[in-house]
Design an enzyme around this catalytic site. Sequence first.
Site, PDB file in Angstrom:
ATOM      1  N   TYR A 136       0.858  -1.192   0.000  1.00  0.00           N
ATOM      2  CA  TYR A 136       0.000   0.000   0.000  1.00  0.00           C
ATOM      3  C   TYR A 136       0.892   1.238   0.000  1.00  0.00           C
ATOM      4  O   TYR A 136       1.764   1.404   0.842  1.00  0.00           O
ATOM      5  CB  TYR A 136      -0.884  -0.045   1.242  1.00  0.00           C
ATOM      6  CG  TYR A 136      -2.046   0.925   1.301  1.00  0.00           C
ATOM      7  CD1 TYR A 136      -2.188   1.983   0.425  1.00  0.00           C
ATOM      8  CD2 TYR A 136      -3.031   0.764   2.275  1.00  0.00           C
ATOM      9  CE1 TYR A 136      -3.262   2.856   0.501  1.00  0.00           C
ATOM     10  CE2 TYR A 136      -4.120   1.631   2.371  1.00  0.00           C
ATOM     11  CZ  TYR A 136      -4.217   2.678   1.485  1.00  0.00           C
ATOM     12  OH  TYR A 136      -5.286   3.542   1.565  1.00  0.00           O
ATOM     13  N   CYS A 137       0.668   2.137  -0.974  1.00  0.00           N
ATOM     14  CA  CYS A 137       1.356   3.425  -1.038  1.00  0.00           C
ATOM     15  C   CYS A 137       2.871   3.224  -1.076  1.00  0.00           C
ATOM     16  O   CYS A 137       3.384   2.518  -1.934  1.00  0.00           O
ATOM     17  CB  CYS A 137       0.912   4.303   0.124  1.00  0.00           C
ATOM     18  SG  CYS A 137       1.457   6.028   0.023  1.00  0.00           S
ATOM     19  N   VAL A 138       3.623   3.810  -0.138  1.00  0.00           N
ATOM     20  CA  VAL A 138       5.079   3.702  -0.157  1.00  0.00           C
ATOM     21  C   VAL A 138       5.527   2.254  -0.008  1.00  0.00           C
ATOM     22  O   VAL A 138       6.580   1.866  -0.547  1.00  0.00           O
ATOM     23  CB  VAL A 138       5.698   4.584   0.945  1.00  0.00           C
ATOM     24  CG1 VAL A 138       5.258   4.127   2.327  1.00  0.00           C
ATOM     25  CG2 VAL A 138       7.215   4.578   0.855  1.00  0.00           C
ATOM     26  N   PHE A 163      -1.789  -1.175  -3.883  1.00  0.00           N
ATOM     27  CA  PHE A 163      -2.822  -0.205  -3.545  1.00  0.00           C
ATOM     28  C   PHE A 163      -2.230   1.198  -3.715  1.00  0.00           C
ATOM     29  O   PHE A 163      -1.309   1.592  -3.006  1.00  0.00           O
ATOM     30  CB  PHE A 163      -3.287  -0.360  -2.103  1.00  0.00           C
ATOM     31  CG  PHE A 163      -4.040  -1.621  -1.791  1.00  0.00           C
ATOM     32  CD1 PHE A 163      -4.501  -2.467  -2.777  1.00  0.00           C
ATOM     33  CD2 PHE A 163      -4.303  -1.975  -0.467  1.00  0.00           C
ATOM     34  CE1 PHE A 163      -5.188  -3.622  -2.483  1.00  0.00           C
ATOM     35  CE2 PHE A 163      -5.002  -3.133  -0.154  1.00  0.00           C
ATOM     36  CZ  PHE A 163      -5.437  -3.964  -1.166  1.00  0.00           C
ATOM     37  N   GLY A 175       3.981  -0.165  -1.393  1.00  0.00           N
ATOM     38  CA  GLY A 175       3.821  -0.699  -2.737  1.00  0.00           C
ATOM     39  C   GLY A 175       5.003  -0.325  -3.619  1.00  0.00           C
ATOM     40  O   GLY A 175       5.490  -1.139  -4.419  1.00  0.00           O
TER      41      GLY A 175
END
Length: 583
Positions: free
Chosen positions: A316-318, A345, A320
């Site tokens: 998710y985010c960083v 994500f 990811g």
Amino acid sequence: MKVETDGANVLEPQLPTLEQMQQWTQVLGRAQQLLLEQAAGATGQTLPFDSAAVSRIQTSFADEGLALWQRFLDSGGLLRDQPDPVPAGSPAARKDKRFADPAWTENPFYDFIRQSYLLLSDYMTRMADAVDGVDPQQKARLRFATSGLLDAIAPSNFPLTNPTVVERTIQTGGENLVQGLKHMLADLEKGQLTHTDGTAFELGRNIAATPGKVIKETPLYQLIHYAPTTERVLETPLLIFPPWINRFYILDLSPEKSFVKWAVDQGISVFLVSWKSADASMKDVVWDDYILQGQVDAIDTMRDLLGVESVHTIGYCVAGTTLAATLALLAARGEAGKVATATFFTAQVDFSEAGDLSLFVDDEQLKLVDRLSGSGFLDGRYMAATFNLLRGRDLIWNYVVNNYLLGQDYPPFDLLYWNGDTTNLPARWHRDYLTQLYRDNLLVVPGAISVDGTPIDLGQVKTPAYVQAGKEDHIAPLASVWKLATQLSGPVRFLLAGSGHIAGVINPPAAGKYQYWSCETAQPSLDAFLSNAQETKGSWWPDWAGWIRGHGDKTVAVRGARRPGRGKLKALEDAPGRYVKER
């Protein structure tokens, strides 16, 4: 003076004279000039304007301002029967919830203030856009600063020019302002704007409450294994990497919103990494550590614990972004088979269109980060303030009005509680992330970044990937997330969810909210995807679950190590663990 409005006495300031309105216009003009001079100083040049455009804007503003005043005089103050002076296509003319109170249009004084503000907003925005021949990044920074100034000076933010606040003050005899002062002083003491009632939530009881055990702890993370709720589970387990910029339980909010609980109920063995909030002991932690001692270590731990060849992963985010680098490292080392699938994500790898966050990455901002990280870590409150600035109207000024001017009690809201539960960041990692990725965009350059001495190339990643983006994401913009799908060499399913960076991800099927768009065949460009995508109402989570099962639907009985703490890794403590509770 007081005027009668629908039977209620409303305190109304005296109407300004034309000279006073001109004075305020001059003041705000000087404020914009300061912004322009600051921008010029940063570029070392005089900002060039499109002179013809500036002339048109200034003439238009003067004409529309005088026309507004004249209409006000001619109508006896009843501007609600007159058209707004702001052009219909202007951003300032869009529906604005700051002016939702009917008094903004029904009361002559407030209607005049509203229209004057919208007219001025349109003028200043157009003037910022009229700067020509400069670096696009610098122009975007100027426009962002102008937008921030306009949000700050909105008449809704001041007690005497906000009809809702005026009426509330009369009703309560000023008690709302006293209560608001208490709120403000409390926020000043803790150094952070409060969005919700934190006493309504307790980790492990009504938030981050999915049953499980912490089965491993390192100086960087705790590994949580969640208790299965089905008799059989998918043979290939799922490992979730949340961003360490925030607490992990964005994925495990209340039981009704928890992605973790929902995934467990789908018959998936779910593991999750809970990152340690940085302290002085982590002053030397860099990105390599999050890749090797974080993601790779957790992947190998799960494979060994369950005796499986590979795991499904989510970043998710960083996290990811980091997962993409991890996959590239594994591919370079001939170990790509350790990961069966990768789900992203709202993650970015190409930061050429990273949105407004990239405006905070220049030499001055990096120097500020260094000054704020003297203890080897960056206090999470500074990052929270940065994210709030990206949506200042909704996440700052809206709460200034509600909390400080109206003196309203804080509503209990789990998402806002999570948003205020900040996490500290290792200083070296944070600076490297800002420079190597946001500023220099090295991750998409083959071999430009090495991990533990191994050059990595995203183009070598052939792991099946599920890339999810948010339609209204202001942190990882859609166009930027799309680029991730183009960097990987394996099969990619791209999906666009309604809403933004958080609500676009946290959208349980039972809520029946939003929608998503998808294509059954790969598309050559984002424009092609948007043109051909089919809309589906509701949550995209079932689509993801179907995609996961499409990469192996074999199940195994829940016994032994499939139960938390029953294998070679014994339970250390109950979920959510101690790392998420450290402040």
